[in-house]
Scaffold this active site. Structure first.
Site, short mmCIF file in Angstrom:
data_model
loop_
_atom_site.label_atom_id
_atom_site.label_comp_id
_atom_site.label_asym_id
_atom_site.label_seq_id
_atom_site.Cartn_x
_atom_site.Cartn_y
_atom_site.Cartn_z
N ASP A 89 17.59 37.51 -2.70
CA ASP A 89 17.14 38.51 -1.75
C ASP A 89 15.62 38.53 -1.74
O ASP A 89 14.98 37.92 -2.60
CB ASP A 89 17.74 39.89 -2.05
N TYR A 123 11.59 39.43 -2.07
CA TYR A 123 10.78 40.13 -3.05
C TYR A 123 10.74 41.61 -2.68
O TYR A 123 10.63 41.96 -1.50
CB TYR A 123 9.35 39.58 -3.05
N PHE A 169 11.12 32.72 -1.64
CA PHE A 169 10.10 32.31 -2.60
C PHE A 169 8.67 32.45 -2.08
O PHE A 169 7.72 32.35 -2.86
CB PHE A 169 10.33 30.87 -3.10
N HIS A 190 17.75 28.11 -11.96
CA HIS A 190 16.79 28.85 -11.14
C HIS A 190 15.39 28.69 -11.73
O HIS A 190 15.23 28.59 -12.96
CB HIS A 190 17.19 30.32 -11.10
#
Length: 224
Positions: free
Chosen positions: A62, A64, A75, A184
């Site tokens: 989701d 930031y 990102f 991740h």
């Protein structure tokens, strides 16, 4: 609203009951709480990377949830915002893999404009409450987008980082595509195999082998 060639495969979603509920839920959230990204950037990933231009897919979770960070690309953060830890690790892997210089910003629009779909599986978040909009319907909508890319008749590279992204691999059955998996890039898991995965060089090698131009992964400095 989505205006480019994404409208074809996604228009059916707008007519489904879940999307109507999602629409009113998100509208209510924007009315009563600070929500990120701003509404104008909600479909930025689709706007900047039309379906016919998609060559790489990177999936986030989701947006930031900090102030001024999210702008609709996974990102990525707005210019002038401190580079988040996960993106710093992505840049470190790019440096180790391809020799890219670590830039002074986290604004990934140059990737999006080259055909890198930077898609979060959930498109909104209430300020300072991570995962607050998980399970309200966004996943069904973004799954439709992932399926649309899976069905294109050309090679596409999927970079699936972390378990939630890797779970989408079950939707990817087109033999033309390359599916890359790694932990991740967050500080909690990057050292467990994200560092050293060399996804960026593998991606470019695959694109070149299939007659596609490689991605220029170097993000330019803003304050050079």
């Amino acid at each position: 609203m989505i205006k480019n060639d994404w409208l074809g495969p996604l228009s059916a979603e707008f007519k489904k009951p879940y999307y109507k509920e999602l629409y009113y839920k998100v509208k209510d959230e924007y009315t009563h709480y600070p929500v990120f990204p701003k509404a104008a950037d909600l479909y930025q990933a689709f706007e900047l990377t039309p379906l016919h231009e998609v060559r790489v897919v990177i999936l986030g979770q989701d947006p930031y949830h900090g102030d001024n960070q999210a702008h609709g690309l996974c990102f990525s953060v707005n210019p002038g915002v401190e580079i988040p830890p996960s993106l710093r690790n992505i840049y470190q892997e790019l440096h180790d893999d391809l020799g890219c210089r670590i830039p002074d910003n986290g604004y990934l629009v140059p990737w999006a404009k080259q055909g890198v779909l930077l898609l979060n599986t959930v498109l909104t978040v209430r300020a300072h409450q991570a995962f607050s909009h998980r399970g309200i319907g966004w996943e069904q909508f973004t799954d439709a987008a992932i399926r649309a890319v899976n069905e294109v008749d050309r090679p596409v590279v999927f970079m699936l980082w972390g378990k939630p992204a890797q779970e989408k691999a079950r939707m990817l059955n087109n033999p033309k595509h390359l599916i890359l998996k790694a932990p991740h890039p967050s500080p909690l898991s990057a050292s467990r195999g994200f560092f050293g995965c060399r996804h960026f060089s593998q991606c470019n090698r695959f694109l070149l082998e299939h007659g596609e131009r490689p991605i220029d992964w170097q993000i330019p400095d803003i304050h050079s």
